[in-house]
Structures are given as C-alpha cells and as structure tokens.
Write an enzyme that holds these catalytic residues in place. Sequence first.
Site, PDB file in Angstrom:
ATOM      1  N   LYS A 175     -41.270   5.359 -13.066  1.00 26.90           N
ATOM      2  CA  LYS A 175     -42.023   4.746 -12.251  1.00 26.90           C
ATOM      3  C   LYS A 175     -43.284   5.803 -12.676  1.00 26.90           C
ATOM      4  O   LYS A 175     -44.624   5.627 -12.939  1.00 26.90           O
ATOM      5  CB  LYS A 175     -41.876   5.235 -10.715  1.00 26.90           C
ATOM      6  CG  LYS A 175     -40.919   3.938 -10.275  1.00 26.90           C
ATOM      7  CD  LYS A 175     -40.532   4.294  -8.945  1.00 26.90           C
ATOM      8  CE  LYS A 175     -39.602   3.221  -8.511  1.00 26.90           C
ATOM      9  NZ  LYS A 175     -38.635   3.640  -7.341  1.00 26.90           N
ATOM     10  N   GLN A 177     -37.970   8.151  -2.908  1.00 25.71           N
ATOM     11  CA  GLN A 177     -36.980   7.459  -3.462  1.00 25.71           C
ATOM     12  C   GLN A 177     -35.791   7.353  -2.592  1.00 25.71           C
ATOM     13  O   GLN A 177     -35.491   8.370  -2.196  1.00 25.71           O
ATOM     14  CB  GLN A 177     -36.546   8.083  -5.110  1.00 25.71           C
ATOM     15  CG  GLN A 177     -35.745   7.381  -5.803  1.00 25.71           C
ATOM     16  CD  GLN A 177     -36.144   6.072  -6.343  1.00 25.71           C
ATOM     17  OE1 GLN A 177     -37.217   5.907  -6.834  1.00 25.71           O
ATOM     18  NE2 GLN A 177     -35.489   5.028  -6.212  1.00 25.71           N
ATOM     19  N   ASP A 191     -44.468   1.236  -1.300  1.00 27.01           N
ATOM     20  CA  ASP A 191     -42.791   0.450  -1.416  1.00 27.01           C
ATOM     21  C   ASP A 191     -42.760  -0.962  -0.522  1.00 27.01           C
ATOM     22  O   ASP A 191     -42.212  -1.684  -0.750  1.00 27.01           O
ATOM     23  CB  ASP A 191     -41.715   1.476  -0.848  1.00 27.01           C
ATOM     24  CG  ASP A 191     -40.908   1.960  -2.020  1.00 27.01           C
ATOM     25  OD1 ASP A 191     -40.975   1.224  -3.403  1.00 27.01           O
ATOM     26  OD2 ASP A 191     -40.245   3.066  -1.883  1.00 27.01           O
TER      27      ASP A 191
END
Length: 287
Positions: free
Chosen positions: A54, A98, A121
């Site tokens: 990412k 995460q 997200d």
Amino acid sequence: MSAQVLDGKAIAADIRERIRSQVDDLRAKGRRVPGLVVVLVGQNPASQVYVRNKRKACEQVGFHSELMVLPAETSQQDLLALIDELNARADVDGILVQLPLPGQIDEDAVTERILATKDVDGFHPYNIGRLVLRRPVLRPCTPKGVMTMLARTGIDLVGKDAVIIGQSNIVGRPMFLELLMARCTVTVCHSKTKDLPSKVRCADIIVAAVGVPRFVQADWVKPGAIVIDVGINRLDDGTLCGDADTAAVAEVAGWITPVPGGVGPMTVATLLENTLLAAELHAAGSG
Ligand code: NAP
C-alpha cells in the site's frame, strides 16, 4: 485454456497512472496532494506485506504517505487516541488501520472511530449504509476493485446471475451490495449453504471469497462464466493460490482472475482511488 484472463496487475497499473496524472495536476496548481496514514499494530507478517504494498503504491502515484507501527501490546485506548489525532489532522485524507488487530483491541470500535470521510477502507457503518442505500461514497476496496475488473470485460451485468461464496463483512457482503446495485440477481453462499455446487452451476458470475485453496471445481462452473477469485492462500511450499482450481476452471470459464496478480492489486489500486476521493471531499469542505 479457453478463459480470457482478467489481468488485475495491468488494470491496477492503468489506475495508478490515471491517479498519478491527477496528482501531478494538483501539484501544478499548488494544491496539497492526498495523504494516507497506515497504522500497523504488531508484526503480523502478512499484514507487513500488505502495508508495504500500500505504501509503495502511494509513492508511485505521488501521495503523501506515513506508516505508524505500534507495539503488539498497544491498548485500545491508545489506538483510539491516535485515531482522534489523525482525524483532526488537515493533511490526512485517509486513515487505514491494518486488520487483523491484536485480541485486546475491538476492531469495530476502531473502525467506527475513524471519520467516515477518512475511512478509505470503506468499512465504517456510515459508508456501508450509503452502499446499502445505493448512494455510495467510500466503498470497500476489494468489492469495488472487483466491479472495476468486471467492467473491463465489457459484458453487460444487468440481469446476470451472480453467486458469491463467502459472506464476510469485508468481501462477501459488500460484494453482494455492489452486484445488486449493478442489477445482477445475487445469491450469497456460506459454510451452511446446502448443495453449493448446484448453486454455483447457475452463475454467470462467480465470486469466490472463501479462504480455502482451490475450492471451486471446474465441474461447478457454467461454460463461459466469469470467475473472480478473491482468495489468497499460502501453500506449504510458500506459493500463493486462490480459491478456485484455476487451471481446470480456466478450461470451462469465459473469464478468470489469476492469483497472484488478480484481485489483490485491484484492492490496492482501489485504496488509492478512495484516498483521492477522500481528498476531494475534504477539499470541497464535506469532510
Ligand atoms: P472470512 O472472513 O474467513 O470468510 C470466509 C467465508 O467463506 C465465510 O463466509 C465462510 O462461511 C465461507 N466458507 C468457508 N468455508 C466454506 C465452505 N466450505 N463452503 C462455503 N462457504 C465457506 O474470509 P475473507 O476475509 O472474506 O477472505 C476470503 C479470502 O479472500 C481469503 O483467502 C482472504 O485472504 C482473501 N482476501 C483477499 C483480498 C484481496 O485483496 N485479494 C482481500 C480480502 C480477503 P461462514 O460465514 O458460514 O463461516
């Protein structure tokens, strides 16, 4: 092999290129570039790989990106306090914590603490609710990435029969909402589904998000079907494989996504799209 390959790596590279040129334009106009902060708690090896990918993608498109690594024993209170700080920072458009998180931290509490406009997200109840209502803002990355791949087939999705295997909050359920919004007729299967193969055989579009290596068999697949393999499974020899028996399924399917190089890169590319969208929302004052 008869199936055409939906090359996620190539589609993701196109998306990055498009975003990079938009970021160049922002810079040329003297505007702030989008900023993403990734928070990693502990040392989960798979999470470290995802976080690295990412950050690399952010660098490729010219975003500002920061990685914050916290010890595995971080308390929920401390993590929530960090999120409050990031929510208040004007240079941070996206916050990604995460998952999975260590056991002492309630993932739902963390997801809900992130400002909905910084929830790149797309897991915040507000963003899921907007998707339910067909007025999406920030959409969960993996299902949205799958929709981008489906668009690349050029096939009209309206009225198609879709079967999703898996009902997780991050893949199966938002995938259901995306396909329904695209006017497919959608069946969601899970571990208690009766006679799964017979349901899969009816599908024009199969999305496998099970987490079981080579689960979907060739004789479950209708000839010509689109098979989207979300699974990422590491085998004992260290290699990766998906949730479909790819080589055999590709003899029957019309389209198939490889693993690796299919849905995985699309998830990361969609995160970049979401971060750019979040930055646009903040610049427009709706954040
Ligand atoms: P998950 O939370 O473990 O969910 C798995 C789902 O599969 C559950 O709904 C489960 O049913 C269902 N299932 C398990 N065994 C089954 C069986 N025998 N028959 C039918 N359904 C069965 O997993 P996830 O987070 O959705 O991830 C799924 C896979 O996608 C994993 O391999 C993961 O690594 C991968 N993934 C990839 C990406 C990407 O970017 N490519 C992103 C996210 C996840 P129940 O609900 O009944 O238990």
